[in-house]
Design a protein around this motif. Structure first.
Motif, PDB file in Angstrom:
ATOM      1  N   ALA A  38       0.822  -1.211   0.000  1.00 35.99           N
ATOM      2  CA  ALA A  38       0.000   0.000   0.000  1.00 35.99           C
ATOM      3  C   ALA A  38       0.852   1.255   0.000  1.00 35.99           C
ATOM      4  O   ALA A  38       0.330   2.358  -0.165  1.00 35.99           O
ATOM      5  N   CYS A  39       2.156   1.106   0.182  1.00 34.00           N
ATOM      6  CA  CYS A  39       3.048   2.263   0.200  1.00 34.00           C
ATOM      7  C   CYS A  39       3.134   2.900  -1.182  1.00 34.00           C
ATOM      8  O   CYS A  39       3.221   2.189  -2.187  1.00 34.00           O
ATOM      9  N   PRO A  40       3.111   4.225  -1.254  1.00 31.06           N
ATOM     10  CA  PRO A  40       3.259   4.878  -2.552  1.00 31.06           C
ATOM     11  C   PRO A  40       4.585   4.511  -3.212  1.00 31.06           C
ATOM     12  O   PRO A  40       5.632   4.488  -2.560  1.00 31.06           O
ATOM     13  N   ALA A  41       4.529   4.183  -4.500  1.00 30.82           N
ATOM     14  CA  ALA A  41       5.751   3.930  -5.256  1.00 30.82           C
ATOM     15  C   ALA A  41       6.463   5.260  -5.476  1.00 30.82           C
ATOM     16  O   ALA A  41       5.827   6.319  -5.513  1.00 30.82           O
ATOM     17  N   VAL A  42       7.770   5.227  -5.602  1.00 27.64           N
ATOM     18  CA  VAL A  42       8.558   6.439  -5.782  1.00 27.64           C
ATOM     19  C   VAL A  42       9.325   6.345  -7.089  1.00 27.64           C
ATOM     20  O   VAL A  42       9.946   5.317  -7.379  1.00 27.64           O
ATOM     21  N   ALA A  43       9.278   7.414  -7.894  1.00 33.06           N
ATOM     22  CA  ALA A  43       9.946   7.383  -9.192  1.00 33.06           C
ATOM     23  C   ALA A  43      10.234   8.793  -9.686  1.00 33.06           C
ATOM     24  O   ALA A  43       9.645   9.770  -9.203  1.00 33.06           O
ATOM     25  N   VAL A  44      11.125   8.870 -10.662  1.00 30.38           N
ATOM     26  CA  VAL A  44      11.429  10.113 -11.367  1.00 30.38           C
ATOM     27  C   VAL A  44      10.837   9.988 -12.768  1.00 30.38           C
ATOM     28  O   VAL A  44      11.267   9.123 -13.536  1.00 30.38           O
ATOM     29  N   PRO A  45       9.841  10.796 -13.136  1.00 30.75           N
ATOM     30  CA  PRO A  45       9.255  10.696 -14.474  1.00 30.75           C
ATOM     31  C   PRO A  45      10.292  10.964 -15.566  1.00 30.75           C
ATOM     32  O   PRO A  45      11.233  11.742 -15.380  1.00 30.75           O
TER      33      PRO A  45
END
Length: 214
Positions: A38-45
Motif C-alpha cells: 500500500a506504500c506509494p511507489a517512488v519514481a522520477v518521471p
C-alpha cells in the motif's frame, strides 16, 4: 508552468500499477504468490531527472551550456501499516558547471507530486535545492527530500479484489496462467488504490521540450 504535459502522463502510466508484482513469487508449496504494497511507489518521471541551464538562457547551443544537473540515488522509506501511510524520499543532485571560477550558488526547483492511478494529481509541492560550487571547482552536489501521505483506506484494496490479486495459484489451477490484472474491473480497482510519489526538476515547457527532443 504546467507540469503534467502529455509526455509526462505517458511516462508515469507505467508506475501506476507498480504496487503489484506482476511476476509473482513461488511459495513453499510450488504455487505463485503475487504481493502488493500500500506504500506509494517512488519514481522520477521521464525527461524530468536532469536539467540544463544555458547562458544566455534563451540559447540552446551546446557552447552556451552553463550548468547541468541530474537527480540520482532516489531512496524511500514507508511508515506502513499506519494511517495515514507516509513515504519519505531522499535523493542526490549531482551538478557540473562548464567553467571553473569563483564560488557560486545555483538554486534549482524540484517538484514532489502525489498521483493516484497514474493520472489524478492528489497534491504537488515545489521545493528548492541549492548547489554550492566551491571556488575553482566544476562539480557540486546536494541532497533533496520529498514526502507523501495517503489515507490507509484509500490505498487499501476491497477484500474481494485483494483476494483475486494475491491468491496463491498452483500450476494445476484452472486460472494459473491468467493474469488477474487482465480483468478491467480488477485493474481499475488496483489503479484507484495505487499512489505514486513522483520527483523531478520543475521545468518550463521549453526546458522539458529540450530534454524530450535533444
Amino acid at each position: 508552468m504546467r507540469l503534467l504535459t502529455p509526455v509526462l502522463i505517458g511516462a508515469v502510466a507505467a508506475v501506476s500499477l507498480s504496487a503489484c508484482s506482476s511476476a509473482g513469487e513461488f511459495d513453499e508449496t510450488g504455487g505463485v504468490r503475487i504481493t502488493r504494497s500500500a506504500c506509494p511507489a517512488v519514481a522520477v518521471p521521464t525527461y524530468t531527472g536532469d536539467i540544463t541551464l544555458f547562458n544566455p538562457p534563451a540559447s540552446r547551443d551546446a557552447r552556451a551550456i552553463d550548468v547541468t544537473a541530474t537527480i540520482t540515488n532516489l531512496k524511500s522509506t514507508c511508515s506502513g501499516p499506519t494511517d495515514p501511510i507516509t513515504t519519505n524520499a531522499t535523493f542526490d543532485v549531482q551538478a557540473r558547471r562548464a567553467t571553473a571560477g569563483p564560488a557560486r550558488d545555483v538554486v534549482l526547483p524540484y517538484f514532489a507530486t502525489v498521483m493516484r492511478g497514474g493520472t489524478v494529481v492528489v497534491s504537488k509541492q515545489v521545493q528548492q535545492v541549492t548547489l554550492r560550487f566551491a571556488e575553482g571547482q566544476l562539480r557540486a552536489s546536494a541532497v533533496g527530500t520529498a514526502g507523501a501521505s495517503v489515507k490507509a483506506a484509500a490505498a487499501t484494496l476491497p477484500a474481494d479484489i485483494l483476494e483475486k490479486v494475491t491468491r496463491r495459484r498452483k500450476p494445476t489451477d484452472a486460472d494459473a496462467s491468467i493474469d488477474p490484472m487482465n480483468d478491467p474491473a480488477t485493474r481499475a480497482a488496483v489503479a484507484r488504490a495505487s499512489f505514486e510519489l513522483l520527483v523531478g526538476f520543475q521545468m518550463t515547457e521549453d526546458q522539458l521540450r529540450y530534454n524530450a527532443t535533444r
